[in-house]
Design a protein around this motif. Structure first.
Motif, mmCIF file in Angstrom:
data_model
loop_
_atom_site.group_PDB
_atom_site.id
_atom_site.type_symbol
_atom_site.label_atom_id
_atom_site.label_comp_id
_atom_site.label_asym_id
_atom_site.label_seq_id
_atom_site.Cartn_x
_atom_site.Cartn_y
_atom_site.Cartn_z
ATOM 1 N N ASP A 16 -7.499 -5.051 1.957
ATOM 2 C CA ASP A 16 -5.983 -4.949 1.305
ATOM 3 C C ASP A 16 -5.522 -6.196 0.740
ATOM 4 O OD1 ASP A 16 -5.527 -2.529 2.705
ATOM 5 O OD2 ASP A 16 -4.854 -3.190 4.118
ATOM 6 N N TRP A 17 -6.098 -6.590 0.277
ATOM 7 C CA TRP A 17 -6.090 -7.776 -0.823
ATOM 8 C C TRP A 17 -5.254 -8.082 -2.039
ATOM 9 C CZ3 TRP A 17 -5.661 -12.858 0.727
ATOM 10 C CH2 TRP A 17 -5.546 -13.907 -0.592
ATOM 11 N N PRO A 18 -5.172 -6.625 -2.716
ATOM 12 C CA PRO A 18 -4.020 -6.406 -3.929
ATOM 13 C C PRO A 18 -2.528 -6.591 -3.134
ATOM 14 C CG PRO A 18 -6.202 -4.667 -4.270
ATOM 15 C CD PRO A 18 -6.165 -5.388 -2.958
ATOM 16 N N ALA A 19 -2.623 -5.390 -2.340
ATOM 17 C CA ALA A 19 -1.180 -5.656 -1.061
ATOM 18 C C ALA A 19 -0.624 -6.576 -0.537
ATOM 19 C CB ALA A 19 -1.128 -4.559 -0.258
ATOM 20 N N ILE A 20 -1.602 -7.660 0.306
ATOM 21 C CA ILE A 20 -1.242 -9.317 0.345
ATOM 22 C C ILE A 20 -0.486 -9.725 -0.725
ATOM 23 C CG2 ILE A 20 -2.463 -10.454 1.829
ATOM 24 C CD1 ILE A 20 -2.034 -8.163 3.337
ATOM 25 N N ALA A 21 -1.805 -9.914 -2.179
ATOM 26 C CA ALA A 21 -1.669 -11.454 -2.588
ATOM 27 C C ALA A 21 0.183 -10.278 -2.862
ATOM 28 C CB ALA A 21 -2.246 -10.701 -3.932
ATOM 29 N N ALA A 22 0.166 -9.451 -3.374
ATOM 30 C CA ALA A 22 1.616 -9.551 -3.841
ATOM 31 C C ALA A 22 2.674 -9.378 -3.145
ATOM 32 C CB ALA A 22 1.791 -8.007 -4.733
ATOM 33 N N ALA A 23 2.504 -9.760 -1.996
ATOM 34 C CA ALA A 23 3.499 -10.231 -0.861
ATOM 35 C C ALA A 23 3.692 -11.449 -0.925
ATOM 36 C CB ALA A 23 3.074 -9.143 0.387
ATOM 37 N N ALA A 24 2.860 -12.386 -0.887
ATOM 38 C CA ALA A 24 2.457 -13.556 -0.579
ATOM 39 C C ALA A 24 3.264 -13.577 -1.944
ATOM 40 C CB ALA A 24 0.627 -13.784 -1.036
ATOM 41 N N ALA A 25 2.883 -13.384 -3.775
ATOM 42 C CA ALA A 25 3.502 -14.332 -4.312
ATOM 43 C C ALA A 25 4.703 -13.946 -4.708
ATOM 44 C CB ALA A 25 2.920 -13.150 -5.865
ATOM 45 N N SER A 26 5.391 -12.894 -3.559
ATOM 46 C CA SER A 26 6.832 -12.623 -3.908
ATOM 47 C C SER A 26 8.023 -13.560 -2.550
ATOM 48 C CB SER A 26 7.247 -11.418 -3.793
ATOM 49 O OG SER A 26 6.681 -10.292 -4.937
ATOM 50 N N PRO A 30 4.419 -10.750 5.842
ATOM 51 C CA PRO A 30 3.529 -9.533 6.254
ATOM 52 C C PRO A 30 3.723 -8.408 6.819
ATOM 53 C CG PRO A 30 3.069 -11.568 7.178
ATOM 54 C CD PRO A 30 4.137 -12.107 6.841
ATOM 55 N N THR A 31 4.892 -8.733 7.926
ATOM 56 C CA THR A 31 4.734 -7.775 8.244
ATOM 57 C C THR A 31 6.057 -6.560 7.063
ATOM 58 O OG1 THR A 31 7.350 -7.823 8.970
ATOM 59 C CG2 THR A 31 5.351 -8.282 10.218
ATOM 60 N N GLU A 32 6.063 -6.414 6.103
ATOM 61 C CA GLU A 32 7.075 -5.858 4.716
ATOM 62 C C GLU A 32 5.897 -4.489 4.810
ATOM 63 O OE1 GLU A 32 10.547 -6.527 5.889
ATOM 64 O OE2 GLU A 32 10.378 -5.387 3.926
ATOM 65 N N PRO A 33 6.926 -3.564 4.789
ATOM 66 C CA PRO A 33 5.375 -2.376 3.586
ATOM 67 C C PRO A 33 5.232 -2.481 2.271
ATOM 68 C CG PRO A 33 7.428 -1.775 4.544
ATOM 69 C CD PRO A 33 7.819 -2.916 4.787
ATOM 70 N N VAL A 34 4.051 -2.346 1.844
ATOM 71 C CA VAL A 34 4.059 -3.086 0.092
ATOM 72 C C VAL A 34 2.610 -2.208 -0.134
ATOM 73 C CG1 VAL A 34 2.764 -4.999 -0.750
ATOM 74 C CG2 VAL A 34 4.614 -5.625 0.493
ATOM 75 N N ALA A 35 2.796 -1.824 -1.805
ATOM 76 C CA ALA A 35 2.281 -0.797 -2.058
ATOM 77 C C ALA A 35 2.030 -1.820 -3.801
ATOM 78 C CB ALA A 35 2.457 0.757 -1.873
ATOM 79 N N VAL A 36 -0.076 -1.634 -4.021
ATOM 80 C CA VAL A 36 0.087 -1.285 -5.588
ATOM 81 C C VAL A 36 0.307 -0.803 -5.894
ATOM 82 C CG1 VAL A 36 -1.295 -3.327 -7.193
ATOM 83 C CG2 VAL A 36 -0.493 -4.190 -4.431
ATOM 84 N N SER A 46 -0.763 -1.860 2.168
ATOM 85 C CA SER A 46 -0.670 -3.297 3.571
ATOM 86 C C SER A 46 -0.436 -2.014 5.067
ATOM 87 C CB SER A 46 0.201 -4.020 3.798
ATOM 88 O OG SER A 46 1.492 -3.103 3.797
ATOM 89 N N ALA A 47 -1.198 -2.749 6.070
ATOM 90 C CA ALA A 47 -1.139 -1.507 7.178
ATOM 91 C C ALA A 47 0.339 -1.227 7.685
ATOM 92 C CB ALA A 47 -1.552 -2.947 8.239
ATOM 93 N N THR A 48 0.806 -2.041 7.287
ATOM 94 C CA THR A 48 2.858 -1.272 7.540
ATOM 95 C C THR A 48 2.738 -0.598 6.518
ATOM 96 O OG1 THR A 48 3.232 -3.813 8.374
ATOM 97 C CG2 THR A 48 5.050 -2.339 8.060
ATOM 98 N N VAL A 72 6.950 -2.181 -4.190
ATOM 99 C CA VAL A 72 5.859 -1.500 -4.514
ATOM 100 C C VAL A 72 5.734 -2.938 -6.202
ATOM 101 C CG1 VAL A 72 5.951 -0.132 -6.730
ATOM 102 C CG2 VAL A 72 6.189 1.206 -4.286
ATOM 103 N N PHE A 73 4.642 -2.843 -6.267
ATOM 104 C CA PHE A 73 4.102 -3.880 -7.484
ATOM 105 C C PHE A 73 3.341 -3.126 -8.287
ATOM 106 C CE2 PHE A 73 5.583 -6.729 -3.915
ATOM 107 C CZ PHE A 73 6.163 -7.194 -4.096
ATOM 108 N N ALA A 74 2.901 -3.884 -9.143
ATOM 109 C CA ALA A 74 1.977 -3.288 -10.379
ATOM 110 C C ALA A 74 0.486 -3.855 -10.469
ATOM 111 C CB ALA A 74 2.392 -3.329 -11.473
ATOM 112 N N VAL A 75 -0.512 -3.522 -10.458
ATOM 113 C CA VAL A 75 -1.859 -4.242 -10.452
ATOM 114 C C VAL A 75 -1.941 -5.212 -11.587
ATOM 115 C CG1 VAL A 75 -4.256 -3.856 -10.816
ATOM 116 C CG2 VAL A 75 -3.312 -2.015 -9.817
#
Length: 522
Positions: A16-26, A30-36, A46-48, A72-75
């Motif tokens: 899930d690297w794109p989601a992990i990177a988007a969360a880290a940039a913002s 890590p527990t927050e649900p993230v989608a790209v 993300s797993a959440t 939600v984040f864009a690619v």
């Protein structure tokens, strides 16, 4: 890893690297649900988010309906590459030779790192720890071939040598198209067709004959079929082409901003591809190198499934420079980039790739030679070498490697007497790395060679990394005292042969009290 294993590949995958990177940039926890999303559809989550029902391929609105708190984040591939650079740098610090397939996935040759840490499981654990220390969770897979290692990384599996096809057989055939960095653009259509034909697993696809696949499908299907059968692919390698294809730019003023780096990368990519076009080749593995005003040298290798276009090259240069200039790793430069160089590490013919070496009509030896000459033309004169029997006392000295086409003249006369030469039979495999082992006597006492050329104690056990063997027999030692009058090339050592409690024997050599493996008898 045991002696005689082929060059194996280690793949490190960050799920899930794109989601992990988007969360880290913002700065999201890590527990927050993230989608790209891309094109209003989820491409990573993300797993959440998955625990709340979010899946790849869902429309953005449906994903938010299943998980109201979804971020939600864009690619943004540049963001992914920039944040992955510290991870790649951390792995490269303990295991040099890292090649990035895409942000979130890298590969390297397993042999060196497994020897350094003692075994493949130990190497995998250490690299996972290094990634964890850098702030991400990852999985490692090791196999004989690159594609198999990547699939194994998705399952956190270490595939035994020679068991690639067996490991892949029960896996769904869709896995052949799951990794975009290793699959051609039409691979998803191929997988869909195979599924409609009733081929549900990779093993079902591998059961087809190569002739049937080549006659019914396209060239990418042939490559996918070789992957399914566990047949050889190109491994990670530090081999580099002659410098005539390199392009270099001196930056005045030095580059310190990402926009300036992107501009320089585009210009350099165009120059590189002009040279590649003139040579009728295309690049599939690219080294990006930068030098700063403070004398720092940064480099990273990018590996691609398909030949790079000028746009693809420019993108990778921009991603890499962005990662260096704005990244969080210790390798971040302390001054602006003064020299930027692109080096094609691996190239292929600009036209269609040759699918087989010995297929078709014609003398096999001559066709093989023509193919090797073509490889030599692509990779340089020293890329294809032929072994010539030479003179010497040990197995290393008795082989001289010469470029294909050169006069086959050995380094030393093999017909000379060579007193003290290792008797026949010769080892079936000679290990250039000479891995270190421990030879022990009763009670664990170290076995050494005395000044009189005898064992200090009778050897009964051999330890190689984490493995241990009881000896069924041994021969030697045979002292070696060569060219004592010339300190620059003098060698004082002792060889011995040991028979392990399995159908294998080893040729050992002891120098300065250290035993290493010189050859293997199968």
């Amino acid at each position: 890893m045991t002696a005689g294993d082929p060059a194996r590949v280690l793949a490190l995958w960050c799920p899930d690297w794109p989601a992990i990177a988007a969360a880290a940039a913002s700065d999201l926890p890590p527990t927050e649900p993230v989608a790209v999303t891309l094109g209003n559809r989820v491409v990573a989550c993300s797993a959440t988010a998955r625990s709340e029902g979010v899946r790849r391929g869902l429309r953005k609105r449906e994903a938010q309906g299943r998980c109201p708190g979804l971020h939600v984040f864009a690619v943004d591939v540049g963001r992914d590459a920039r944040l992955f650079e510290p991870i790649a740098a951390a792995i490269d610090a303990v295991a040099p030779g890292v090649e990035v397939l895409r942000p979130g996935l890298l590969v390297l040759a397993a042999r060196g790192v497994s020897r350094y840490f003692g075994s493949e499981p130990a190497a995998a654990e250490r690299l996972i720890d290094e990634a964890s220390a850098a702030g991400v969770e990852c999985q490692v897979g090791i196999a004989d071939e690159l594609s198999t290692a990547v699939i194994a990384a998705r399952r956190a599996a270490l595939v035994p040598p020679g068991a690639g096809a067996e490991f892949l057989a029960p896996i769904p055939v869709a896995e052949l198209a799951a990794e975009p960095s290793l699959a051609a653009k039409g691979r998803a259509d191929l997988v869909d067709l195979l599924h409609r034909l009733g081929l549900r697993t990779i093993g079902d696809f591998a059961a087809l004959t190569p002739v049937a696949v080549a006659s019914r499908f396209g060239s990418d299907a042939v490559l996918a079929h070789r992957i399914a059968r566990g047949e050889p692919e190109r491994p990670p390698s530090a081999r580099r082409l002659p410098p005539d294809l390199d392009v270099e730019q001196r930056c005045d003023p030095p580059i310190e901003r990402v926009d300036a780096a992107a501009f320089a990368g585009r210009a350099l990519a165009e120059r590189l591809h002009a040279k590649l076009s003139a040579a009728a080749v295309a690049c599939t593995r690219l080294l990006v190198h930068a030098s700063t005003g403070n004398g720092e040298h940064l480099s990273r290798t990018w590996r691609c499934a398909e030949p790079l276009t000028p746009e693809g090259t420019a993108d990778r240069v921009r991603w890499q420079l962005d990662g260096w200039l704005t990244g969080r790793s210790e390798s971040r430069p302390t001054a602006g980039i003064e020299v930027l160089r692109l080096e094609p590490v691996e190239v292929v013919a600009a036209g269609a790739l040759q699918l087989g070496l010995w297929g078709g009509v014609g003398a096999e030896d001559e066709r093989a030679r023509r193919a090797l000459v073509r490889v030599q033309g692509l990779l340089g004169g020293d890329a294809v070498q032929v072994g010539v029997l030479s003179g010497g006392r040990g197995p290393f000295e008795r082989v001289t490697l010469l470029p294909l086409g050169d006069e086959l003249r050995p380094a030393a006369d093999p017909s000379a007497p060579w007193p003290g030469r290792l008797p026949e039979p010769s080892p079936s495999a000679v290990l250039s790395g000479r891995p270190r082992v421990a030879l022990e006597g009763a009670g664990g006492a170290a076995v050494l060679v005395t000044e009189r050329g005898a064992f200090s104690v009778a050897p009964v056990r051999l330890r190689w990394g984490r493995r241990e063997w009881e000896l069924l027999g041994w021969a030697g030692p045979w002292p070696v005292d060569e060219r004592w009058w010339d300190p620059a090339v003098a060698q004082r050592a002792a060889r011995a042969q040991v028979l392990l409690d399995e159908p294998r024997a080893l040729l050992l050599i002891c120098a300065e009290g250290v035993w290493t493996v010189e050859g293997v008898y199968e």
